[in-house]
Design a protein around this motif. Structure first.
Motif, PDB file in Angstrom:
ATOM      1  N   ARG A  30       0.871  -1.173   0.000  1.00  0.00           N
ATOM      2  CA  ARG A  30       0.000   0.000   0.000  1.00  0.00           C
ATOM      3  C   ARG A  30       0.905   1.218   0.000  1.00  0.00           C
ATOM      4  O   ARG A  30       1.732   1.372   0.897  1.00  0.00           O
ATOM      5  CB  ARG A  30      -0.914  -0.001   1.223  1.00  0.00           C
ATOM      6  N   CYS A  31       0.742   2.070  -0.995  1.00  0.00           N
ATOM      7  CA  CYS A  31       1.598   3.252  -1.146  1.00  0.00           C
ATOM      8  C   CYS A  31       1.418   4.203   0.037  1.00  0.00           C
ATOM      9  O   CYS A  31       0.301   4.533   0.428  1.00  0.00           O
ATOM     10  CB  CYS A  31       1.251   3.961  -2.451  1.00  0.00           C
ATOM     11  N   ASN A  32       2.556   4.659   0.601  1.00  0.00           N
ATOM     12  CA  ASN A  32       2.502   5.600   1.720  1.00  0.00           C
ATOM     13  C   ASN A  32       2.322   7.036   1.247  1.00  0.00           C
ATOM     14  O   ASN A  32       2.060   7.924   2.039  1.00  0.00           O
ATOM     15  CB  ASN A  32       3.789   5.519   2.549  1.00  0.00           C
ATOM     16  N   PRO A  38      -0.903  11.924   1.437  1.00  0.00           N
ATOM     17  CA  PRO A  38      -1.112  10.490   1.666  1.00  0.00           C
ATOM     18  C   PRO A  38      -1.738   9.856   0.432  1.00  0.00           C
ATOM     19  O   PRO A  38      -2.495  10.508  -0.288  1.00  0.00           O
ATOM     20  CB  PRO A  38      -2.089  10.438   2.846  1.00  0.00           C
ATOM     21  N   CYS A  39      -1.415   8.600   0.204  1.00  0.00           N
ATOM     22  CA  CYS A  39      -1.884   7.991  -1.045  1.00  0.00           C
ATOM     23  C   CYS A  39      -2.776   6.783  -0.755  1.00  0.00           C
ATOM     24  O   CYS A  39      -3.998   6.881  -0.792  1.00  0.00           O
ATOM     25  CB  CYS A  39      -0.678   7.606  -1.894  1.00  0.00           C
ATOM     26  N   GLY A  40      -2.187   5.646  -0.441  1.00  0.00           N
ATOM     27  CA  GLY A  40      -2.985   4.462  -0.136  1.00  0.00           C
ATOM     28  C   GLY A  40      -3.289   3.568  -1.304  1.00  0.00           C
ATOM     29  O   GLY A  40      -4.113   2.661  -1.212  1.00  0.00           O
ATOM     30  N   GLU A  41      -2.639   3.810  -2.431  1.00  0.00           N
ATOM     31  CA  GLU A  41      -2.881   2.950  -3.592  1.00  0.00           C
ATOM     32  C   GLU A  41      -2.429   1.514  -3.308  1.00  0.00           C
ATOM     33  O   GLU A  41      -1.311   1.292  -2.876  1.00  0.00           O
ATOM     34  CB  GLU A  41      -2.110   3.490  -4.799  1.00  0.00           C
ATOM     35  N   PRO A  42      -3.320   0.555  -3.567  1.00  0.00           N
ATOM     36  CA  PRO A  42      -2.902  -0.851  -3.422  1.00  0.00           C
ATOM     37  C   PRO A  42      -2.144  -1.304  -4.662  1.00  0.00           C
ATOM     38  O   PRO A  42      -2.563  -1.043  -5.789  1.00  0.00           O
ATOM     39  CB  PRO A  42      -4.239  -1.592  -3.283  1.00  0.00           C
ATOM     40  N   TRP A  77      -1.010   6.579  -8.845  1.00  0.00           N
ATOM     41  CA  TRP A  77      -1.739   7.694  -8.243  1.00  0.00           C
ATOM     42  C   TRP A  77      -0.833   8.869  -7.899  1.00  0.00           C
ATOM     43  O   TRP A  77      -1.251  10.003  -7.885  1.00  0.00           O
ATOM     44  CB  TRP A  77      -2.437   7.248  -6.957  1.00  0.00           C
ATOM     45  N   CYS A  78       0.382   8.587  -7.520  1.00  0.00           N
ATOM     46  CA  CYS A  78       1.308   9.655  -7.160  1.00  0.00           C
ATOM     47  C   CYS A  78       2.700   9.278  -7.645  1.00  0.00           C
ATOM     48  O   CYS A  78       2.905   8.201  -8.186  1.00  0.00           O
ATOM     49  CB  CYS A  78       1.298   9.905  -5.652  1.00  0.00           C
ATOM     50  N   GLN A  79       3.650  10.191  -7.473  1.00  0.00           N
ATOM     51  CA  GLN A  79       4.989   9.940  -8.008  1.00  0.00           C
ATOM     52  C   GLN A  79       5.930   9.379  -6.948  1.00  0.00           C
ATOM     53  O   GLN A  79       7.134   9.590  -6.989  1.00  0.00           O
ATOM     54  CB  GLN A  79       5.564  11.246  -8.576  1.00  0.00           C
ATOM     55  N   ASN A  80       5.368   8.670  -6.001  1.00  0.00           N
ATOM     56  CA  ASN A  80       6.176   8.071  -4.949  1.00  0.00           C
ATOM     57  C   ASN A  80       6.886   6.833  -5.484  1.00  0.00           C
ATOM     58  O   ASN A  80       6.252   5.928  -6.008  1.00  0.00           O
ATOM     59  CB  ASN A  80       5.257   7.699  -3.771  1.00  0.00           C
ATOM     60  N   MET A  81       8.223   6.819  -5.334  1.00  0.00           N
ATOM     61  CA  MET A  81       8.968   5.629  -5.739  1.00  0.00           C
ATOM     62  C   MET A  81       9.156   4.736  -4.519  1.00  0.00           C
ATOM     63  O   MET A  81       9.737   5.139  -3.526  1.00  0.00           O
ATOM     64  CB  MET A  81      10.329   6.024  -6.321  1.00  0.00           C
TER      65      MET A  81
HETATM   66 ZN    ZN Z   1       1.058   6.645  -4.225  1.00  0.00          ZN
END
Ligand code: ZN
Length: 124
Positions: A30-32, A38-42, A77-81
């Motif tokens: 789950r994306c932090n 905050p994201c939460g993408e599974p 959903w976001c650019q979090n690596m």
């Molecule tokens: Zn994310």
């Protein structure tokens, strides 16, 4: 071919060894999210035990002490690596896993999050 041939002909298909039909192992995250978002993408990450395991050696000896998998994961959903690391012993049994930028979840949580987000839509 009689019944004996059919009986023994099915051996070795690999379908009964507990792995996915394609031989992959799935890890669920789950994306932090990123700072203040905050994201939460599974996310589901596929590990291919045939290709993704890196051998680890001890010192200068040519003895394999274990294996490691590193995966970089970029959500949509976001650019979090995110980074996923899994450690195995010399017999390729998993001994631990960790995630950076994400939280490890199980398959049931992954499905629940996917259904929740599908119901709400992902805008916003
Ligand atoms: Zn994310």
């Amino acid at each position: 071919m009689g019944w004996l041939g059919r009986l023994f002909g099915r051996r070795g298909s690999g379908a009964d060894r507990g792995a996915a039909p394609d031989g992959g192992v799935y890890v669920y995250l789950r994306c932090n999210g990123i700072a203040r978002r905050p994201c939460g993408e599974p996310l589901r990450v596929r590990i291919d035990p045939q290709n993704d395991l890196l051998e680890e050696y001890e010192g200068d000896e040519e003895r394999i002490t274990g294996y490691t998998v590193h995966k970089d994961v970029l959500g949509t959903w976001c650019q979090n690596m995110m980074q996923l690391t899994i450690h195995y012993d010399a017999d390729r049994r998993e001994i631990g896993r960790q995630a950076e930028g994400a939280t490890l979840i199980d398959a049931a949580e992954y499905e629940r999050l996917r259904q929740e987000t599908r119901a709400e839509g992902i805008e916003g």
